[in-house]
Motif scaffolding. Structure first.
Motif, mmCIF file in Angstrom:
data_model
loop_
_atom_site.group_PDB
_atom_site.id
_atom_site.type_symbol
_atom_site.label_atom_id
_atom_site.label_comp_id
_atom_site.label_asym_id
_atom_site.label_seq_id
_atom_site.Cartn_x
_atom_site.Cartn_y
_atom_site.Cartn_z
ATOM 1 N N LEU A 21 1.087 30.002 -0.043
ATOM 2 C CA LEU A 21 1.605 29.598 1.025
ATOM 3 C C LEU A 21 0.621 30.142 2.411
ATOM 4 C CD1 LEU A 21 5.680 30.804 0.454
ATOM 5 C CD2 LEU A 21 4.306 28.661 0.287
ATOM 6 N N ALA A 22 0.017 31.323 2.395
ATOM 7 C CA ALA A 22 -0.761 31.691 3.265
ATOM 8 C C ALA A 22 -1.978 30.840 3.659
ATOM 9 C CB ALA A 22 -1.153 33.381 2.983
ATOM 10 N N LYS A 23 -2.434 30.513 2.552
ATOM 11 C CA LYS A 23 -3.523 29.594 2.472
ATOM 12 C C LYS A 23 -3.255 28.393 3.294
ATOM 13 C CE LYS A 23 -7.259 27.795 -0.382
ATOM 14 N NZ LYS A 23 -8.050 28.067 -1.657
ATOM 15 N N HIS A 24 -2.178 27.717 2.713
ATOM 16 C CA HIS A 24 -1.732 26.550 3.420
ATOM 17 C C HIS A 24 -1.606 26.619 4.819
ATOM 18 C CE1 HIS A 24 -1.356 23.391 0.395
ATOM 19 N NE2 HIS A 24 -1.345 24.273 -0.632
ATOM 20 N N ALA A 25 -1.087 27.762 5.230
ATOM 21 C CA ALA A 25 -0.490 27.916 6.429
ATOM 22 C C ALA A 25 -1.777 28.078 7.355
ATOM 23 C CB ALA A 25 0.347 29.119 6.606
ATOM 24 N N GLU A 26 -2.648 28.832 6.977
ATOM 25 C CA GLU A 26 -3.899 29.311 7.581
ATOM 26 C C GLU A 26 -4.716 27.991 8.022
ATOM 27 O OE1 GLU A 26 -6.590 32.864 7.750
ATOM 28 O OE2 GLU A 26 -7.636 31.419 6.271
ATOM 29 N N ARG A 27 -4.603 27.014 6.974
ATOM 30 C CA ARG A 27 -5.362 25.537 7.338
ATOM 31 C C ARG A 27 -4.654 24.618 8.071
ATOM 32 N NH1 ARG A 27 -5.834 22.725 1.130
ATOM 33 N NH2 ARG A 27 -4.092 21.544 1.124
ATOM 34 N N GLY A 28 -3.552 25.076 8.580
ATOM 35 C CA GLY A 28 -2.904 24.318 9.503
ATOM 36 C C GLY A 28 -1.584 23.386 8.869
ATOM 37 N N GLU A 65 6.535 35.797 8.461
ATOM 38 C CA GLU A 65 5.535 36.242 9.610
ATOM 39 C C GLU A 65 4.101 36.718 9.100
ATOM 40 O OE1 GLU A 65 6.862 38.689 12.997
ATOM 41 O OE2 GLU A 65 8.631 37.618 13.223
ATOM 42 N N VAL A 66 4.184 37.335 8.121
ATOM 43 C CA VAL A 66 3.001 37.899 7.801
ATOM 44 C C VAL A 66 2.234 36.576 7.133
ATOM 45 C CG1 VAL A 66 1.948 39.300 5.719
ATOM 46 C CG2 VAL A 66 3.724 40.109 7.236
ATOM 47 N N LEU A 67 2.896 35.776 6.137
ATOM 48 C CA LEU A 67 2.327 34.752 5.634
ATOM 49 C C LEU A 67 1.843 33.501 6.480
ATOM 50 C CD1 LEU A 67 4.743 34.643 2.146
ATOM 51 C CD2 LEU A 67 2.224 35.823 2.459
ATOM 52 N N GLY A 68 2.489 33.693 7.874
ATOM 53 C CA GLY A 68 2.150 32.686 8.585
ATOM 54 C C GLY A 68 2.963 31.166 8.533
ATOM 55 N N ALA A 171 -2.692 39.435 2.191
ATOM 56 C CA ALA A 171 -1.682 39.095 2.864
ATOM 57 C C ALA A 171 -0.272 38.706 2.012
ATOM 58 C CB ALA A 171 -1.859 37.607 3.632
ATOM 59 N N LYS A 172 -0.399 38.498 0.878
ATOM 60 C CA LYS A 172 0.479 38.101 -0.207
ATOM 61 C C LYS A 172 1.188 39.759 -0.458
ATOM 62 C CE LYS A 172 0.932 37.560 -5.295
ATOM 63 N NZ LYS A 172 1.903 36.195 -5.470
ATOM 64 N N ILE A 173 0.346 40.743 -0.708
ATOM 65 C CA ILE A 173 0.957 42.187 -0.816
ATOM 66 C C ILE A 173 1.563 42.593 0.338
ATOM 67 C CG2 ILE A 173 0.140 44.621 -1.413
ATOM 68 C CD1 ILE A 173 -0.142 42.407 -3.612
ATOM 69 N N GLU A 174 0.858 42.449 1.531
ATOM 70 C CA GLU A 174 1.631 42.750 2.847
ATOM 71 C C GLU A 174 2.908 42.100 3.125
ATOM 72 O OE1 GLU A 174 1.025 42.814 7.529
ATOM 73 O OE2 GLU A 174 -0.678 42.363 6.317
ATOM 74 N N ALA A 175 2.999 40.760 2.625
ATOM 75 C CA ALA A 175 4.258 40.435 2.624
ATOM 76 C C ALA A 175 5.412 40.727 1.821
ATOM 77 C CB ALA A 175 4.243 38.427 2.307
ATOM 78 N N LEU A 176 4.914 41.289 0.381
ATOM 79 C CA LEU A 176 5.856 41.826 -0.578
ATOM 80 C C LEU A 176 6.307 43.072 0.134
ATOM 81 C CD1 LEU A 176 7.361 41.814 -3.014
ATOM 82 C CD2 LEU A 176 5.125 43.135 -4.116
#
Length: 234
Positions: A21-28, A65-68, A171-176
């Protein structure tokens, strides 16, 4: 690309697909996490369901929010009480149509938790019906490209599609870690979810292990519904 993750409980997105999810979010890409429940059974004996739900709702938003991710929503089902019915299937049909996703991420059906089982079946059958014009709901029909299932290593789940999340494991760990209320609960919960013992360390190790299988530092694994589209997440 629109990505929709439909998860049973507030911490499931971070645990099973947070890096993706974080990867998809960062790439827009537009990323939505739809929670079936607010996780109100995830508390200790001194808690009320309402109090637990309120805390876990805020934890979910913080993790988002952490994952974007762009949207965090709740579908109104009750924790531990998700059942398969035609009425509930249409709730998921409407959810798919509302977000019109290209890909859907959700639970693998072979899972000890009954909510994960029911969610997997509801999402899969709703996916089939979402494109049917005569199946009328509040939103127009849509036609997602594929479902990608995530699962536990203790089930028969065997990933076939791997997403390189080397730059997103933190980011995954921070979200958890935003799901603070669940740390104590999972310790007290005992051996039922034994694979969640030392959850942070276990998730980091699992990510690195999957990464080695595909030649990267860390990965998340999925089983696609349609084999021909299994590279879609890459």
């Amino acid at each position: 690309m629109n990505v929709l993750a439909i998860v049973a409980h507030p911490d499931d997105a971070a645990i099973f697909c947070g890096g993706t999810l974080a990867k998809h979010a960062e790439r827009g890409d537009h990323v939505t996490v739809a929670h079936m429940t607010r996780g109100e059974y995830g508390g200790l004996g001194s808690d009320t369901e309402e109090d637990v739900a309120a805390v876990r709702t805020e934890e979910s938003r913080a993790a988002g929010e952490v994952l974007g991710v762009d949207e965090v929503e709740f579908l109104g089902f009750k924790d531990g009480r998700i059942e398969y019915s035609l009425e509930d299937r249409f709730v998921l049909v409407d959810t798919l149509r509302k977000h019109d996703p290209d890909i859907v991420l959700t639970h693998f059906q072979d899972d000890l938790h009954p909510d994960h089982q029911a969610t997997a079946r509801l999402v899969t059958d709703a996916y089939y019906m979402a494109s049917l014009p005569l199946a009328e709901t509040d939103y127009e029909p849509c036609d997602p490209d594929n479902i990608y299932y995530f699962g536990k290593p203790t089930s028969s789940f065997e990933p076939e599609t791997f997403v390189d999340v080397s730059g997103y494991l933190d980011a995954k760990i921070e979200a958890l870690e935003q799901h603070e209320s669940q740390v104590e609960f999972l310790v007290e919960h005992g051996g039922i979810d034994a694979e969640f013992d030392n959850l942070v360390d276990s998730l980091r190790a699992e990510g690195m292990t999957l990464g080695k299988r595909v030649g990267c530092k860390a990965a998340e694994g999925f089983a696609p519904l349609h084999e021909q589209a299994q590279n879609y997440l890459h």
